[in-house]
Enzyme design. Structure first.
Site: not given
Length: 462
Positions: A234, A268
């Site tokens: 990720e 993020c």
């Protein structure tokens, strides 16, 4: 070189830790291997009891855990408390659901017969020791969303946390130990980034998961691929936040501020690029700028602080360079654009709104990890979709529209791992989380996440 915990609000060194030497690292890997041999045979019921105990302890320790996170990486204290509570919730969710998520799967009887079997089924079995390379921005949550499913599946965990949050890393290992997990089931490895490849390549490590930067993801994926080991990544995100004419404009503005400024802008999945239809561009931009400008920057330990410091001096310097590059190439600074007055110590940056963004600016393609928003004007849906996809990343996305036809179009065409309508992107243990393109591959959370580190075993009985 010692691993230092530094308070980003003051620059003060809080504590230092000596990294593991080669012998110490080898002992921990050997302990993980031995722990897996026995732990993999435990029942879901026994694992769930341990996980519930860990969640209870985390609730009891919430204030201390929150203060450790705030002191090490600067998130507002209220946000740190919420992070600790979210971790306990996820631990209980996996404790309660893991057995069903990993239950044996039975094909249709006709298919079993056609395969020439008297019986056939699929069983999910643990892989072994899983290395987690985790970031500092959500220092407890990023770890727990890996650890809870991995441990409930019967794997054991090895944590290489970000080097600026060593106290949090040690606290997580201690949490699982106090909960009664067998020795070696979850261990923190206080090592530098240079030692990660060697751990990935060690035969006692079965797989690796990383949340972090694209360069770090490339390095981890390359080592795992060379060893033919499973990896989940990720990585970064530059999530679009699209506002169409049918949107609840007041709600879109209110949530836009939260979506951009959460965790001091260091997320993020924070909305970063605000793509606004021309019919509502003026009203949205004016209200959004006013709201961003009103956020209180200050000591993250103060209960009324909205935005604390960035986690490191380098992070603030990188953000300053992106904003200055945009300004040099003609971007308009609607608010912010520098270090706040009165904060000579610490790594603070003002909530900032930029307009007039063009492809000539680095900020058009690079991720902004801090409280800086870019606002674009678009003429219609096609242009909004094209601009939303004009990024190397594809983590998540936010769209404000009450038009069902537009919603279907965005679901079909936006290149991202998630599409959130009339709200902000958030992770939840029941929903899969991950991205496409340079935001990585694989999924965390939900049933998809717990199965990532399982041996999907076909059982055929003649």
């Amino acid at each position: 070189m010692p691993i230092a915990s530094v308070n980003p609000a003051t620059g003060e060194v809080l504590e230092t830790f000596e990294p593991l030497d080669d012998a110490g690292l080898d002992r921990r890997l050997a302990l993980a291997e031995a722990a897996f041999h026995d732990y993999r045979t435990t029942t879901f019921v026994s694992r769930a009891a341990l996980m519930h105990r860990a969640a209870d302890l985390l609730d009891q320790d919430q204030e201390a855990v929150a203060r450790t996170m705030t002191e090490e990486m600067g998130k507002p204290l209220a946000a740190a408390r919420a992070e600790a509570a979210k971790c306990a919730k996820a631990m209980r969710w996996y404790a309660d659901n893991a057995e069903a998520l990993l239950a044996d799967e039975h094909p249709a009887a006709a298919d079993v017969a056609d395969a020439g079997a008297a019986r056939a089924y699929v069983r999910y079995r643990p892989l072994g020791a899983v290395l987690a390379v985790m970031p500092w921005n959500f220092p407890f949550w990023q770890v727990i969303r890996f650890a809870a499913p991995a441990l409930m599946a019967g794997n054991v965990g090895l944590l290489k946390h970000a080097s600026n949050v060593p106290r949090t890393a040690v606290a997580i290992e201690e949490l699982f130990r106090r909960a009664g997990f067998p020795e070696g089931c979850f261990q923190t490895l206080l090592i530098g980034s240079g030692a990660v490849e060697g751990v990935i390549r060690d035969r006692r490590v079965a797989a690796v998961t990383l949340t972090g930067s694209e360069p770090a993801g490339r390095a981890v994926a390359a080592a795992a691929a060379d060893e033919v080991k499973k990896a989940v990544l990720e990585l970064g995100g530059s999530d679009p936040y699209v506002v169409m004419p049918s949107a609840d404009l007041a709600g879109a503005v209110r949530i836009a501020v939260r979506a951009r400024a959460q965790n001091n802008g260091q997320s993020c999945i924070a909305a970063k690029r605000f793509i606004v239809h021309t019919d509502v561009y003026g009203a949205f931009t004016a209200a959004f700028t006013e709201a961003m400008q009103s956020l209180k920057v200050g000591d993250p330990m103060d209960e009324d602080t909205d935005v604390g410091p960035l986690a490191s001096r380098q992070g603030r310097d990188d953000l300053e360079e992106l904003v200055e590059d945009a300004r040099t190439h003609g971007a308009r600074v609607e608010c912010g654009g520098g270090r706040p007055m009165g904060w000579d110590t610490g790594y603070f940056y003002e909530p900032t709104v930029l307009t007039g963004i063009t492809p000539a600016m680095r900020i058009h393609q690079e991720e902004t990890f801090g409280p800086v928003a870019t606002v674009y004007r678009v003429a219609g849906l096609d242009e909004a979709v094209a601009l939303a996809n004009d990024t190397p990343f594809g983590l998540s996305s936010n769209v404000w529209t009450r038009d069902e036809a537009e919603q279907e179009r965005f679901v079909r065409d936006i290149q991202a791992g998630g599409v959130f309508f009339n709200g902000m992107t958030a992770s939840h243990p029941a929903l899969p989380f991950g991205g496409v393109k340079r935001s990585g591959f694989g999924r965390e959370l939900s049933g998809h996440g717990i199965r990532e580190f399982c041996n999907v075993t076909t059982v055929w009985i003649g």
